[in-house]
Design a protein around this motif. Structure first.
Motif, PDB file in Angstrom:
ATOM      1  N   LYS A 124      -7.914   3.038  53.578  1.00 57.38           N
ATOM      2  CA  LYS A 124      -7.851   4.225  52.729  1.00 57.38           C
ATOM      3  C   LYS A 124      -9.231   4.848  52.637  1.00 57.38           C
ATOM      4  O   LYS A 124     -10.154   4.424  53.322  1.00 57.38           O
ATOM      5  N   LYS A 126     -10.560   7.406  53.755  1.00 56.16           N
ATOM      6  CA  LYS A 126     -10.977   8.316  54.824  1.00 56.16           C
ATOM      7  C   LYS A 126      -9.878   8.305  55.882  1.00 56.16           C
ATOM      8  O   LYS A 126      -9.087   7.371  55.943  1.00 56.16           O
ATOM      9  N   PRO A 127      -9.805   9.319  56.709  1.00 47.21           N
ATOM     10  CA  PRO A 127      -8.856   9.249  57.828  1.00 47.21           C
ATOM     11  C   PRO A 127      -9.335   8.203  58.847  1.00 47.21           C
ATOM     12  O   PRO A 127     -10.488   8.208  59.252  1.00 47.21           O
ATOM     13  N   TRP A 128      -8.450   7.316  59.218  1.00 48.12           N
ATOM     14  CA  TRP A 128      -8.763   6.275  60.192  1.00 48.12           C
ATOM     15  C   TRP A 128      -8.096   6.621  61.516  1.00 48.12           C
ATOM     16  O   TRP A 128      -6.982   7.112  61.541  1.00 48.12           O
ATOM     17  N   THR A 129      -8.762   6.318  62.605  1.00 47.75           N
ATOM     18  CA  THR A 129      -8.119   6.480  63.913  1.00 47.75           C
ATOM     19  C   THR A 129      -7.454   5.154  64.265  1.00 47.75           C
ATOM     20  O   THR A 129      -7.822   4.093  63.738  1.00 47.75           O
ATOM     21  N   THR A 155      -5.139  10.103  64.495  1.00 45.36           N
ATOM     22  CA  THR A 155      -5.654   9.962  63.132  1.00 45.36           C
ATOM     23  C   THR A 155      -4.543   9.570  62.159  1.00 45.36           C
ATOM     24  O   THR A 155      -3.487  10.192  62.119  1.00 45.36           O
ATOM     25  N   ASP A 157      -3.791   9.660  58.443  1.00 46.89           N
ATOM     26  CA  ASP A 157      -4.333  10.440  57.325  1.00 46.89           C
ATOM     27  C   ASP A 157      -3.741  10.048  55.976  1.00 46.89           C
ATOM     28  O   ASP A 157      -3.740  10.831  55.043  1.00 46.89           O
ATOM     29  N   ARG A 158      -3.218   8.855  55.876  1.00 50.51           N
ATOM     30  CA  ARG A 158      -2.664   8.378  54.608  1.00 50.51           C
ATOM     31  C   ARG A 158      -3.070   6.939  54.387  1.00 50.51           C
ATOM     32  O   ARG A 158      -3.538   6.266  55.297  1.00 50.51           O
ATOM     33  N   ARG A 159      -2.876   6.461  53.163  1.00 50.93           N
ATOM     34  CA  ARG A 159      -3.205   5.073  52.827  1.00 50.93           C
ATOM     35  C   ARG A 159      -2.204   4.155  53.528  1.00 50.93           C
ATOM     36  O   ARG A 159      -1.001   4.333  53.433  1.00 50.93           O
ATOM     37  N   TYR A 176       4.840   7.156  61.296  1.00 51.57           N
ATOM     38  CA  TYR A 176       4.566   8.084  62.392  1.00 51.57           C
ATOM     39  C   TYR A 176       5.560   7.911  63.542  1.00 51.57           C
ATOM     40  O   TYR A 176       5.231   8.132  64.702  1.00 51.57           O
TER      41      TYR A 176
END
Length: 195
Positions: A124, A126-129, A155, A157-159, A176
């Motif tokens: 969480k 930040k956006p993680w790749t 990316t 973009d969520r927890r 996703y």
């Protein structure tokens, strides 16, 4: 993300389903375990796996014996005395077997809950790749994740959180599913973009 100390907890899931999606917790973790589909994954050590299997077999035997004895009405009048330290209990044998079975099952659940807390891996703030998530998961749990094509730059973009690497991968694949394809092969997970 809090990077767990690998010595502090084991972040490998104790259970794994046959499908690419791993067991999801009751309020998190052990729904596959408690819904009657136990399949111990290779992530557990041999000693842990053996201990859990022995405990589950003992609980099953105690349940069957307790249920079998419960049909003999004269055994409900006989009392078995249990003395432990300063505690004295007198229970009928069928009830004793059933209570011991549930105590063993509670012990198994407590051990799993202690060793695999629901949110021990959290991504969480930040956006993680997927490449970063892959690196962290391989570091803390030793899982093998293969990212095909340019999916490493995808990316998240969520927890995302889970009890173990398998739970984190399940959460990513579920959320996703319109954009990613996730497959399990023996000893590794493959993730790629949908065409």
């Amino acid at each position: 993300m809090r990077i767990p100390d690998p010595k502090e907890k084991n972040h490998n899931c104790p259970l794994r389903s046959n499908h690419h999606v791993f067991p999801h917790p009751i309020k998190g973790k052990y729904h596959a375990f408690l819904s009657g589909v136990p399949r111990l994954g290779a992530e557990l050590s041999d000693l842990d796996r053996t201990g859990l299997m022995v405990a589950m077999i003992a609980a099953a035997i105690l349940l069957l014996v307790g249920l079998g004895l419960s049909f003999h009405l004269n055994l409900w009048q006989a009392l078995t005395e249990i003395i432990y330290d300063k505690v004295h209990l007198k229970l009928p044998p069928p009830l004793l077997c059933l209570l011991t079975c549930f105590a063993v099952l509670g012990g198994i659940y407590g051990w799993l809950n202690n060793h695999y807390p629901a949110d021990s891996l959290i991504f969480k703030d930040k956006p993680w790749t997927l490449g970063e998530i892959k690196q962290r998961l391989e570091t803390v749990s030793g899982v093998d994740i293969q990212l095909k094509g340019d999916v490493a730059s995808f990316t998240i973009d969520r927890r995302i959180s889970g009890a173990c690497a398998a739970d984190v991968l399940k959460a990513i694949c579920d959320h996703y599913r319109d954009q990613l394809i996730c497959r399990n092969e023996p000893a590794r997970t493959i993730i790629e973009r949908k065409p």
